[in-house]
Design an enzyme around this catalytic site. Structure first.
Site, short mmCIF file in Angstrom:
data_model
loop_
_atom_site.label_atom_id
_atom_site.label_comp_id
_atom_site.label_asym_id
_atom_site.label_seq_id
_atom_site.Cartn_x
_atom_site.Cartn_y
_atom_site.Cartn_z
N HIS A 1 1.38 4.60 -1.22
CA HIS A 1 2.01 5.72 -1.13
C HIS A 1 3.27 5.57 -0.18
O HIS A 1 4.39 6.06 -0.63
CB HIS A 1 1.09 6.86 -0.54
CG HIS A 1 0.28 7.93 -1.53
ND1 HIS A 1 -0.77 7.21 -2.14
CD2 HIS A 1 0.50 9.02 -1.85
CE1 HIS A 1 -1.32 8.02 -2.90
NE2 HIS A 1 -0.72 9.31 -2.89
N HIS B 1 -5.36 5.33 5.12
CA HIS B 1 -5.26 3.97 5.79
C HIS B 1 -4.88 4.32 7.07
O HIS B 1 -5.15 5.33 7.76
CB HIS B 1 -3.49 3.75 5.25
CG HIS B 1 -3.66 3.68 3.78
ND1 HIS B 1 -3.86 2.56 3.10
CD2 HIS B 1 -2.95 4.70 2.76
CE1 HIS B 1 -3.60 2.69 1.74
NE2 HIS B 1 -3.14 3.74 1.45
#
Length: 314
Positions: A179, A233
């Protein structure tokens, strides 16, 4: 005296009769090779999605960094990341080109650079993801280890009981953040485009232009932060992903546009200017990141002016 250097070779290829000469002239005067290379990037990315599984690093159940919960509903799903960092920049560039009447050549070059940035970022990100195989912060929630798995020992991915292979395999694709890299690849390219079109880096540019140019970077940053909020993440993944996307965005933009400090940073390179009748010629100092001290006014007398004097007299 014969010339056997690279310039002589390209010249002979361009003037050659037949398929080889036609291909050389096609490569010199059109962006066809770039579109072909873009097609290979798309093909490589699709093949990775279909046939490549990540490397599975061993893990321990008592590792607190991978014990975060799995977010069923993401703040920025994959589809929305594509819309935010891909579709919106594409539409903004088209709208900008229509408003300023940029022309077909400039619009084509700008959109081509955006697509190259997005696909090259996606391909490199997935290659690194699958090669590194770093566990995500929510790995244990994805894995659902079998009963009896030791807590304080390294175990392999085979102890997982998750039946959904997509959810399970994604657990080892933490580094770098896709992303983050994709958002900075697309929105970072839009930021560079805005900076060039509005001459943001010229002296004493008004604040409004600067804020408008930096807005895409703020959007990319918010997308990257959402990956931390979803525990997909950690900061290291997001930072490296953002740097990777921004680097590729800069690389793709600079292939078609001059440096942002150039006096003509809003005008893309023209292949007719880069290639003379005898093949490609050496670019001037501006391509090396330097502002040319003199620019031709294009008048009948070949008049020139000095940038330094012009700036100081404003």
């Amino acid at each position: 005296m014969s010339h056997n250097g690279p310039g002589h070779t390209s010249t002979s290829m361009i003037h050659r009769v037949g398929l080889a000469g036609a291909a050389a002239r096609f490569a010199q005067h059109s962006y066809g090779p770039d579109y072909i290379a873009l097609g290979f990037l798309v093909m490589g990315w699709v093949l990775i999605q279909l046939f490549v599984n990540p490397f599975h690093r061993m893990f321990s159940l008592d590792n607190k960094s991978i014990q975060y919960p799995f977010a069923v509903h993401e703040r920025v799903p994959v589809l929305w990341s594509v819309i935010i960092a891909g579709v919106i920049p594409f539409l903004v560039i088209l709208a900008w080109s229509a408003m300023v009447r940029a022309g077909v050549q400039k619009t084509q070059v700008t959109v081509l650079g955006l697509f190259v940035a997005l696909m090259l970022t996606s391909l490199l990100t997935d290659i690194v993801k699958n090669s590194v195989g770093r566990p995500r912060p929510d790995l244990l929630s994805r894995c659902k280890p079998a009963r009896g798995t030791p807590n304080n020992a390294l175990v392999a991915w085979t102890v997982c009981t998750e039946s959904n292979q997509h959810i399970l395999q994604e657990g080892w694709r933490s580094f770098p953040s896709g992303h983050s890299s994709f958002s900075f690849g697309g929105l970072g390219y839009l930021y560079l485009f805005f900076c060039g079109q509005m001459h943001v880096f010229r002296p004493r540019t008004d604040l409004g232009r600067c804020l408008l140019a930096f807005f895409p970077l703020l959007c990319a940053l918010m997308v990257a932060i959402s990956r931390l909020d979803d525990y997909r993440h950690d900061v290291y993944d997001v930072t490296c992903g953002g740097l990777l996307g921004m680097l590729i965005a800069w690389f793709s933009y600079r292939r078609y546009y001059p440096p942002l400090r150039s006096a003509i940073c809003d005008v893309p390179y023209d292949k007719a200017d880069l290639a003379g009748p005898d093949g490609f010629a050496k670019l001037d100092d501006e391509e090396q990141g330097l502002v040319r001290p003199f620019l031709s006014r294009g008048g009948p007398s070949g008049e020139t002016y000095q940038l330094q004097d012009t700036e100081s007299s404003r």
